[in-house]
Motif scaffolding. Structure first.
Motif, PDB file in Angstrom:
ATOM      1  N   VAL A   1       0.857  -1.185   0.000  1.00 11.24           N
ATOM      2  CA  VAL A   1       0.000   0.000   0.000  1.00 11.24           C
ATOM      3  C   VAL A   1       0.897   1.240   0.000  1.00 11.24           C
ATOM      4  O   VAL A   1       1.806   1.349   0.827  1.00 11.24           O
TER       5      VAL A   1
ATOM      6  N   ASN B   1       2.116  10.956   2.043  1.00  9.65           N
ATOM      7  CA  ASN B   1       2.494  10.724   3.435  1.00  9.65           C
ATOM      8  C   ASN B   1       3.991  10.999   3.595  1.00  9.65           C
ATOM      9  O   ASN B   1       4.759  10.835   2.640  1.00  9.65           O
TER      10      ASN B   1
ATOM     11  N   VAL C   1       3.175   2.688   3.111  1.00  7.83           N
ATOM     12  CA  VAL C   1       2.311   2.573   4.280  1.00  7.83           C
ATOM     13  C   VAL C   1       2.318   1.162   4.853  1.00  7.83           C
ATOM     14  O   VAL C   1       2.402   0.980   6.059  1.00  7.83           O
ATOM     15  N   ALA C   2       2.235   0.157   3.984  1.00  7.42           N
ATOM     16  CA  ALA C   2       2.174  -1.223   4.492  1.00  7.42           C
ATOM     17  C   ALA C   2       2.580  -2.205   3.396  1.00  7.42           C
ATOM     18  O   ALA C   2       2.429  -1.928   2.209  1.00  7.42           O
TER      19      ALA C   2
ATOM     20  N   THR D   1      -6.004  -0.621   9.135  1.00 12.64           N
ATOM     21  CA  THR D   1      -6.284   0.781   9.400  1.00 12.64           C
ATOM     22  C   THR D   1      -5.021   1.565   9.087  1.00 12.64           C
ATOM     23  O   THR D   1      -3.941   1.237   9.578  1.00 12.64           O
ATOM     24  N   LEU D   2      -5.161   2.599   8.245  1.00 14.73           N
ATOM     25  CA  LEU D   2      -4.023   3.394   7.794  1.00 14.73           C
ATOM     26  C   LEU D   2      -4.112   4.802   8.347  1.00 14.73           C
ATOM     27  O   LEU D   2      -5.171   5.245   8.775  1.00 14.73           O
ATOM     28  N   ARG D   3      -2.987   5.523   8.294  1.00 16.88           N
ATOM     29  CA  ARG D   3      -2.939   6.955   8.563  1.00 16.88           C
ATOM     30  C   ARG D   3      -2.642   7.657   7.250  1.00 16.88           C
ATOM     31  O   ARG D   3      -1.726   7.265   6.528  1.00 16.88           O
TER      32      ARG D   3
ATOM     33  N   VAL E   1      -4.071   6.963  -3.152  1.00 14.55           N
ATOM     34  CA  VAL E   1      -3.531   5.794  -2.455  1.00 14.55           C
ATOM     35  C   VAL E   1      -3.563   4.637  -3.450  1.00 14.55           C
ATOM     36  O   VAL E   1      -4.573   4.405  -4.115  1.00 14.55           O
TER      37      VAL E   1
END
Length: 164
Positions: free
Chosen positions: A99, A104, A109-110, A126-128, A135
């Motif tokens: 991801v 950001n 992110v992940a 769950t992301l920030r 995204v």
């Protein structure tokens, strides 16, 4: 010959008034409250971020169900669900799902590693999100190649303002 000035007669530096201290403190708070988009930052374009995780290969669009809200009230907590229709056998499975949130402070992110033992290629997380942005989700397939999906997200209250 001049005589040294006694400490009692030496010119004194003026101490800041209470009004000056309040004004300086207010200015500092206002600066800290600005969203991260107000500060120019060097951002890597999304295409480059994707090319980095795919080692230069161009992913095929589609094949991923990417469930993320288009309008997010709070960037500190964004629920996502990612699903890929794959038999998840030894010969044909999803190796990983990555991801990327392009704006950001840390766009990677992940990354979720999968194997045939995973059973299904489905992820919930769950992301920030720092601010409104695109995204992207990229998945590597065991038979070679990559697939991707992306979404434009509007974030009302930004997260990651402190760079973390």
């Amino acid at each position: 010959m001049s005589s040294p000035i006694s400490p009692a007669c030496a010119p004194r530096e003026r101490e800041p008034s209470r009004r000056q201290l309040l004004a300086a403190g207010s200015a500092g708070l206002a600066l800290a409250a600005l969203p991260s988009a107000a500060f120019p930052a060097t951002q890597t374009p999304l295409a480059e971020l994707i090319a980095r995780v795919t080692e230069g290969a161009t992913p095929v669009r589609g094949g991923i169900v990417f469930d993320i809200p288009q309008l997010v009230e709070n960037g500190n907590s964004v629920d996502v669900a990612i699903g890929i229709d794959s038999p998840m056998t030894e010969e044909d499975h999803v190796r990983w799902i990555h991801v990327i949130a392009e704006k950001n402070p840390y766009p990677d992110v992940a990354r979720f590693h999968l194997s045939p033992r995973s059973g299904r290629a489905r992820i919930s997380a769950t992301l920030r999100l720092a601010t409104s942005q695109k995204v992207a989700v990229v998945a590597a397939l065991s038979r070679g190649g990559y697939i991707m999906s992306d979404a434009d997200i509007v974030v009302t209250l930004s997260a990651c303002i402190d760079g973390g």
